[in-house]
Scaffold this motif. Structure first.
Motif, PDB file in Angstrom:
ATOM      1  N   ASN A  14      34.171  13.140  65.009  1.00  0.00           N
ATOM      2  CA  ASN A  14      33.096  14.079  65.347  1.00  0.00           C
ATOM      3  C   ASN A  14      32.114  14.261  64.196  1.00  0.00           C
ATOM      4  N   ASP A  15      32.645  14.349  62.976  1.00  0.00           N
ATOM      5  CA  ASP A  15      31.782  14.583  61.817  1.00  0.00           C
ATOM      6  C   ASP A  15      31.029  13.318  61.400  1.00  0.00           C
ATOM      7  N   GLY A  16      31.640  12.167  61.635  1.00  0.00           N
ATOM      8  CA  GLY A  16      31.067  10.930  61.109  1.00  0.00           C
ATOM      9  C   GLY A  16      30.096  10.232  62.032  1.00  0.00           C
ATOM     10  N   PHE A  17      30.131  10.548  63.335  1.00  0.00           N
ATOM     11  CA  PHE A  17      29.250   9.830  64.249  1.00  0.00           C
ATOM     12  C   PHE A  17      27.831  10.375  64.135  1.00  0.00           C
ATOM     13  N   PRO A  18      26.844   9.507  64.011  1.00  0.00           N
ATOM     14  CA  PRO A  18      25.458   9.986  63.844  1.00  0.00           C
ATOM     15  C   PRO A  18      24.996  10.815  65.042  1.00  0.00           C
ATOM     16  N   ARG A  19      24.133  11.779  64.777  1.00  0.00           N
ATOM     17  CA  ARG A  19      23.513  12.556  65.852  1.00  0.00           C
ATOM     18  C   ARG A  19      22.375  11.718  66.417  1.00  0.00           C
ATOM     19  N   VAL A  20      22.745  10.786  67.272  1.00  0.00           N
ATOM     20  CA  VAL A  20      21.779   9.790  67.739  1.00  0.00           C
ATOM     21  C   VAL A  20      20.603  10.434  68.463  1.00  0.00           C
ATOM     22  N   GLU A  21      20.851  11.590  69.083  1.00  0.00           N
ATOM     23  CA  GLU A  21      19.783  12.230  69.850  1.00  0.00           C
ATOM     24  C   GLU A  21      18.636  12.722  68.969  1.00  0.00           C
ATOM     25  N   THR A  22      18.840  12.725  67.659  1.00  0.00           N
ATOM     26  CA  THR A  22      17.778  13.112  66.727  1.00  0.00           C
ATOM     27  C   THR A  22      17.059  11.895  66.156  1.00  0.00           C
ATOM     28  N   MET A  23      17.415  10.691  66.611  1.00  0.00           N
ATOM     29  CA  MET A  23      16.927   9.460  65.998  1.00  0.00           C
ATOM     30  C   MET A  23      16.104   8.641  66.982  1.00  0.00           C
ATOM     31  N   THR A  24      15.378   7.695  66.428  1.00  0.00           N
ATOM     32  CA  THR A  24      14.806   6.647  67.258  1.00  0.00           C
ATOM     33  C   THR A  24      15.913   5.661  67.627  1.00  0.00           C
ATOM     34  N   GLY A  25      15.651   4.831  68.600  1.00  0.00           N
ATOM     35  CA  GLY A  25      16.635   3.827  68.974  1.00  0.00           C
ATOM     36  C   GLY A  25      16.954   2.895  67.823  1.00  0.00           C
ATOM     37  N   ALA A  26      15.933   2.447  67.106  1.00  0.00           N
ATOM     38  CA  ALA A  26      16.149   1.535  65.988  1.00  0.00           C
ATOM     39  C   ALA A  26      16.965   2.193  64.882  1.00  0.00           C
ATOM     40  N   ALA A  27      16.678   3.456  64.601  1.00  0.00           N
ATOM     41  CA  ALA A  27      17.422   4.161  63.554  1.00  0.00           C
ATOM     42  C   ALA A  27      18.877   4.358  63.960  1.00  0.00           C
ATOM     43  N   ALA A  28      19.110   4.703  65.220  1.00  0.00           N
ATOM     44  CA  ALA A  28      20.486   4.868  65.703  1.00  0.00           C
ATOM     45  C   ALA A  28      21.233   3.545  65.620  1.00  0.00           C
ATOM     46  N   ARG A  29      20.563   2.468  65.986  1.00  0.00           N
ATOM     47  CA  ARG A  29      21.197   1.150  65.941  1.00  0.00           C
ATOM     48  C   ARG A  29      21.580   0.788  64.509  1.00  0.00           C
ATOM     49  N   ALA A  30      20.677   1.055  63.570  1.00  0.00           N
ATOM     50  CA  ALA A  30      20.959   0.755  62.170  1.00  0.00           C
ATOM     51  C   ALA A  30      22.097   1.618  61.636  1.00  0.00           C
ATOM     52  N   ALA A  31      22.140   2.880  62.040  1.00  0.00           N
ATOM     53  CA  ALA A  31      23.194   3.777  61.569  1.00  0.00           C
ATOM     54  C   ALA A  31      24.560   3.339  62.086  1.00  0.00           C
ATOM     55  N   ILE A  32      24.611   2.940  63.341  1.00  0.00           N
ATOM     56  CA  ILE A  32      25.884   2.485  63.901  1.00  0.00           C
ATOM     57  C   ILE A  32      26.303   1.171  63.260  1.00  0.00           C
ATOM     58  N   ARG A  33      25.357   0.284  63.071  1.00  0.00           N
ATOM     59  CA  ARG A  33      25.669  -1.000  62.445  1.00  0.00           C
ATOM     60  C   ARG A  33      26.202  -0.804  61.029  1.00  0.00           C
ATOM     61  N   ALA A  34      25.660   0.163  60.300  1.00  0.00           N
ATOM     62  CA  ALA A  34      26.088   0.417  58.929  1.00  0.00           C
ATOM     63  C   ALA A  34      27.532   0.909  58.860  1.00  0.00           C
ATOM     64  N   ARG A  35      28.016   1.501  59.952  1.00  0.00           N
ATOM     65  CA  ARG A  35      29.387   2.009  59.980  1.00  0.00           C
ATOM     66  C   ARG A  35      30.406   0.917  60.253  1.00  0.00           C
ATOM     67  N   LEU A  36      29.955  -0.250  60.717  1.00  0.00           N
ATOM     68  CA  LEU A  36      30.865  -1.317  61.112  1.00  0.00           C
ATOM     69  C   LEU A  36      31.586  -1.882  59.902  1.00  0.00           C
ATOM     70  N   GLN A  37      32.886  -1.979  59.993  1.00  0.00           N
ATOM     71  CA  GLN A  37      33.704  -2.571  58.947  1.00  0.00           C
ATOM     72  C   GLN A  37      34.439  -3.769  59.539  1.00  0.00           C
ATOM     73  N   PRO A  38      33.916  -4.968  59.326  1.00  0.00           N
ATOM     74  CA  PRO A  38      34.545  -6.152  59.915  1.00  0.00           C
ATOM     75  C   PRO A  38      35.990  -6.312  59.469  1.00  0.00           C
ATOM     76  N   ASP A  39      36.822  -6.725  60.399  1.00  0.00           N
ATOM     77  CA  ASP A  39      38.236  -6.949  60.106  1.00  0.00           C
ATOM     78  C   ASP A  39      38.365  -8.216  59.270  1.00  0.00           C
ATOM     79  N   PRO A  40      38.915  -8.112  58.058  1.00  0.00           N
ATOM     80  CA  PRO A  40      39.057  -9.308  57.224  1.00  0.00           C
ATOM     81  C   PRO A  40      40.101 -10.285  57.766  1.00  0.00           C
TER      82      PRO A  40
END
Length: 311
Positions: A14-40
């Protein structure tokens, strides 16, 4: 009652997920992508291949997975076209890589994961048209993929569940390709925000009602369009659709519409399997840290194989 493992990680989600409703689509996409941690150390499959395929507005990237093991009773593997979730706005081939690997190995199928066009840059029905085009391509190219076109399945989670369901409707309307089964994981099938689960789980359970309204605003901004079956597939003519697996999460704003879809499919004579994981939250099948995730995946892949075998 919420699953104890879910409850343990829920505050962090709950605390870590971006408040996407306050963002543009591009900003939300970038924020979600930045959270991705690829499995090594990703789950091994026999082979993974990336390419592009023809689409209605240009090339569509896809990632194809071949299962690590074949089921000897199958003359050729089934073929699954998968649409990832992400509110029609974000997520991609990487965010759902682990789920697709699990799906390929668990079903013994070749999985084609589709990187469809996303909103708001590409609004409804762009994503639905891409997934339908990918489904037609997969059917036409099944033999070269080493799969059985007669065992064609569409699948998706969340917004991707919407796109998979719409692909089934479009295939029936256009006379092909023939789809053998569909798997809809906590799907978005209606723009009705007044259901019992939307009210009960509006906040505090990872996926929020506010975020869901924002996703719809990005993908289908015109309210009148939301009643079209290619936007809200639950409003379509459901008779004659392929046998369907629906998975719902009990603590999810989408739980009610998922249950309503199951009832509507059954009333229309569509063979349907429904698994409600009462203690789960939205997106739990992409959270391998949860024991419930593996339990749900194992059950879903077994049931999907059974649906294909019975039809």
């Amino acid at each position: 009652m919420i699953d104890p493992e879910v409850a343990a990680i829920l505050p962090r989600l709950n605390d870590g997920f971006p408040r996407v409703e306050t963002m543009t689509g591009a900003a939300a996409r970038a924020a979600i992508r930045a959270r991705l941690q690829p499995d090594p150390d990703p789950v091994p499959v026999a082979r993974v291949h990336e390419q592009t395929i023809p689409g209605p507005a240009g090339e569509i990237p896809v990632r194809i997975y071949w299962p690590a093991a074949r089921y000897p009773v199958d003359p050729a593997p089934s073929l699954i076209v998968f649409a990832h979730g992400g509110g029609f706005v974000f997520c991609d081939l990487d965010s759902h890589d682990d789920l697709c690997r699990s799906m390929a190995n668990g079903t013994g199928a070749v999985v084609v994961s589709v990187d469809y066009r996303r909103a708001p840059e590409h609004r409804w029905p762009a994503a639905a048209h891409d997934v339908h085009a990918a489904t037609a391509w997969a059917s036409d190219n099944a033999a070269s993929l080493g799969a059985d076109a007669g065992h064609l399945i569409v699948a998706g989670d969340s917004a991707g569940g919407n796109l998979a369901a719409v692909a089934s409707l479009m295939a029936r309307e256009e006379g092909g390709p023939r789809i053998r089964a569909q798997a809809l994981l906590y799907p978005v099938v209606s723009a009705n925000f007044t259901t019992e689960s939307y009210i009960r789980f509006a906040e505090g359970h990872y996926n929020t009602a506010t975020a869901m309204k924002w996703y719809w605003d990005q993908y289908v901004p015109e309210l009148d369009d939301r009643t079209h079956p290619h936007a809200s597939p639950i409003l379509g003519e459901l008779a004659g659709l392929p046998p369907t697996l629906v998975v719902t999460a009990g603590h999810d704003p989408l739980a009610s519409e998922g249950a309503d879809l199951v009832q509507s499919l059954a009333s229309a004579g569509v063979p349907t399997i429904h698994h409600e994981h009462a203690g789960a939250i939205h997106g739990f099948m992409t959270m391998p840290v949860l024991s419930l995730c593996e339990t749900a995946r194992t059950r879903a892949w077994e049931d999907l194989r059974a649906l294909v075998a019975q039809t």
